[in-house]
Design an enzyme around this catalytic site. Structure first.
Site, PDB file in Angstrom:
ATOM      1  N   ASP A   1      48.399 -36.095 -83.552  1.00 59.17           N
ATOM      2  CA  ASP A   1      48.937 -35.595 -84.831  1.00 59.17           C
ATOM      3  C   ASP A   1      49.635 -34.325 -84.559  1.00 59.17           C
ATOM      4  O   ASP A   1      49.352 -33.213 -83.846  1.00 59.17           O
ATOM      5  CB  ASP A   1      47.970 -35.403 -85.976  1.00 59.17           C
ATOM      6  CG  ASP A   1      48.314 -35.632 -87.362  1.00 59.17           C
ATOM      7  OD1 ASP A   1      49.767 -35.973 -87.591  1.00 59.17           O
ATOM      8  OD2 ASP A   1      47.882 -35.132 -88.130  1.00 59.17           O
TER       9      ASP A   1
ATOM     10  N   ASN B   1      51.522 -45.692 -91.505  1.00 62.29           N
ATOM     11  CA  ASN B   1      52.895 -45.209 -91.275  1.00 62.29           C
ATOM     12  C   ASN B   1      54.293 -45.617 -91.586  1.00 62.29           C
ATOM     13  O   ASN B   1      55.249 -44.993 -91.654  1.00 62.29           O
ATOM     14  CB  ASN B   1      52.973 -44.740 -89.564  1.00 62.29           C
ATOM     15  CG  ASN B   1      51.960 -43.697 -89.330  1.00 62.29           C
ATOM     16  OD1 ASN B   1      51.323 -43.597 -88.196  1.00 62.29           O
ATOM     17  ND2 ASN B   1      51.579 -42.547 -90.156  1.00 62.29           N
TER      18      ASN B   1
HETATM   19  C1  IPE Z   1      47.349 -40.453 -87.946  1.00 63.58           C
HETATM   20  O1  IPE Z   1      48.498 -39.473 -88.226  1.00 63.58           O
HETATM   21  C2  IPE Z   1      48.251 -41.767 -87.485  1.00 63.58           C
HETATM   22  C3  IPE Z   1      48.861 -41.258 -85.906  1.00 63.58           C
HETATM   23  C4  IPE Z   1      48.804 -40.125 -85.330  1.00 63.58           C
HETATM   24  C5  IPE Z   1      49.535 -42.204 -85.309  1.00 63.58           C
HETATM   25  P1  IPE Z   1      49.108 -39.564 -90.103  1.00 63.58           P
HETATM   26  O2  IPE Z   1      49.765 -38.121 -89.860  1.00 63.58           O
HETATM   27  O3  IPE Z   1      49.430 -40.467 -90.025  1.00 63.58           O
HETATM   28  O4  IPE Z   1      47.554 -39.299 -90.708  1.00 63.58           O
HETATM   29  P2  IPE Z   1      47.620 -38.523 -92.076  1.00 63.58           P
HETATM   30  O5  IPE Z   1      48.726 -39.061 -93.101  1.00 63.58           O
HETATM   31  O6  IPE Z   1      47.669 -37.289 -92.154  1.00 63.58           O
HETATM   32  O7  IPE Z   1      46.109 -38.881 -92.533  1.00 63.58           O
HETATM   33  C1  IPE Z   2      51.861 -37.769 -85.664  1.00 68.30           C
HETATM   34  O1  IPE Z   2      52.670 -36.802 -86.225  1.00 68.30           O
HETATM   35  C2  IPE Z   2      52.657 -39.000 -85.197  1.00 68.30           C
HETATM   36  C3  IPE Z   2      52.615 -40.029 -85.994  1.00 68.30           C
HETATM   37  C4  IPE Z   2      51.984 -40.168 -87.043  1.00 68.30           C
HETATM   38  C5  IPE Z   2      53.531 -41.218 -85.611  1.00 68.30           C
HETATM   39  P1  IPE Z   2      53.099 -36.555 -87.450  1.00 68.30           P
HETATM   40  O2  IPE Z   2      54.449 -37.373 -87.582  1.00 68.30           O
HETATM   41  O3  IPE Z   2      52.125 -37.354 -88.348  1.00 68.30           O
HETATM   42  O4  IPE Z   2      53.214 -35.169 -87.885  1.00 68.30           O
HETATM   43  P2  IPE Z   2      52.911 -34.249 -88.783  1.00 68.30           P
HETATM   44  O5  IPE Z   2      51.393 -34.495 -89.198  1.00 68.30           O
HETATM   45  O6  IPE Z   2      53.950 -34.682 -90.030  1.00 68.30           O
HETATM   46  O7  IPE Z   2      53.072 -32.690 -88.330  1.00 68.30           O
HETATM   47 MG    MG Z   3      50.586 -36.134 -89.403  1.00 68.57          MG
END
Ligand code: IPE
Ligand code: IPE
Ligand code: MG
Length: 241
Positions: A19, A67
């Site tokens: 993340d 997502n």
């Molecule tokens: C969790 O991250 C999913 C992945 C790393 C693929 P998210 O960024 O989607 O999770 P939330 O929305 O902060 O809970």
């Molecule tokens: C994790 O990074 C990757 C996916 C969930 C696909 P994020 O895209 O959630 O990054 P933040 O949390 O917005 O910084």
């Molecule tokens: Mg995230």
């Protein structure tokens, strides 16, 4: 499959919620996809450090069932990044002893991506140095629901009797049925939540929430987190003394 190595001081299976790509890009005033690209590039280094750390299984969360709520541009960018990543890394993974598997529901993914995933699984099926599992369109609840649907069908077909549904039989229907449970789950970017990752499998996992954003997660940081696991006392409900 249970982890046979219950009291080992090295985690046999490490799962990572990668993340923080978006925030990493934002801090550089770049589009979110720039962060996702930097994040994808991180996987190789972490994977390569697994054998010397004694980590046999590495599972990474790449795209959750939630997502899809993101903009169409971000979702499309991620899907095309997965395709590019597989094309670019396939030969290297095969030559370096990595067995690749994908978990998650493939039904919503484009055919050409699913074909690449199938090919990579097939290409690397004889490898055994490190087992890399990539979770795409994965959600723990969705996985349990899909597993239960398949299990119920087997009961209908009388392949399984309702009285035999238990903690041993149910996980045989999960996407992870051939994998041991994760010993250590790491989440980067400072959020202390599991966001629907490996719900059943991580019931007794150790968790590590670290502030580092995923694109900054180096093999040195990984080695430190893995080392700190050895200080933990896992009791699985038993008493320590
Ligand atoms: C969790 O991250 C999913 C992945 C790393 C693929 P998210 O960024 O989607 O999770 P939330 O929305 O902060 O809970
Ligand atoms: C994790 O990074 C990757 C996916 C969930 C696909 P994020 O895209 O959630 O990054 P933040 O949390 O917005 O910084
Ligand atoms: Mg995230």
């Amino acid at each position: 499959m249970k982890n046979l190595n219950k009291n080992s001081k090295t985690p046999n299976h490490v799962a990572i919620i990668m993340d923080g790509n978006g925030r990493w890009a934002q801090a550089r005033r770049r589009p979110r996809l720039f962060g996702h690209r930097a994040g994808a590039a991180r996987i190789r280094e972490i994977l390569e450090s697994c054998p010397k750390l004694g980590v046999k299984y590495l599972t990474v969360f790449a795209f959750s069932t939630e997502n899809w709520k993101r903009t169409q541009a971000e979702v499309a960018g991620l899907m095309s990044l997965f395709e590019k990543y597989i094309r670019k890394e396939a030969a290297n993974l095969k030559d370096n002893g990595v067995r690749v598997r994908f978990i998650g529901d493939r039904i919503r993914l484009e055919d050409k991506l699913v074909d690449l995933m199938d090919d990579l699984e097939l290409m690397t099926q004889d490898n055994d140095l490190v087992h890399l599992t990539v979770a795409i369109n994965y959600g723990g609840r969705d996985e349990v629901a899909r597993a239960t649907r398949r299990l119920a069908r087997d009961v209908e077909l009388k392949k399984l009797s309702a009285k035999d549904v238990n903690e041993e039989t149910l996980p045989k229907y999960l996407d992870t049925h051939v994998l041991p449970d994760p010993d250590l789950v790491i989440r980067t970017s400072g959020e202390a939540r599991i966001s629907n990752f490996l719900l059943w499998q991580s019931a007794y996992s150790e968790y590590e929430f670290i502030d580092t954003l995923w694109p900054d997660f180096t093999s040195e940081v990984f080695a430190k987190v893995v080392a700190s696991y050895s200080q933990r006392s896992r009791r699985f409900g038993g008493a320590s003394v």
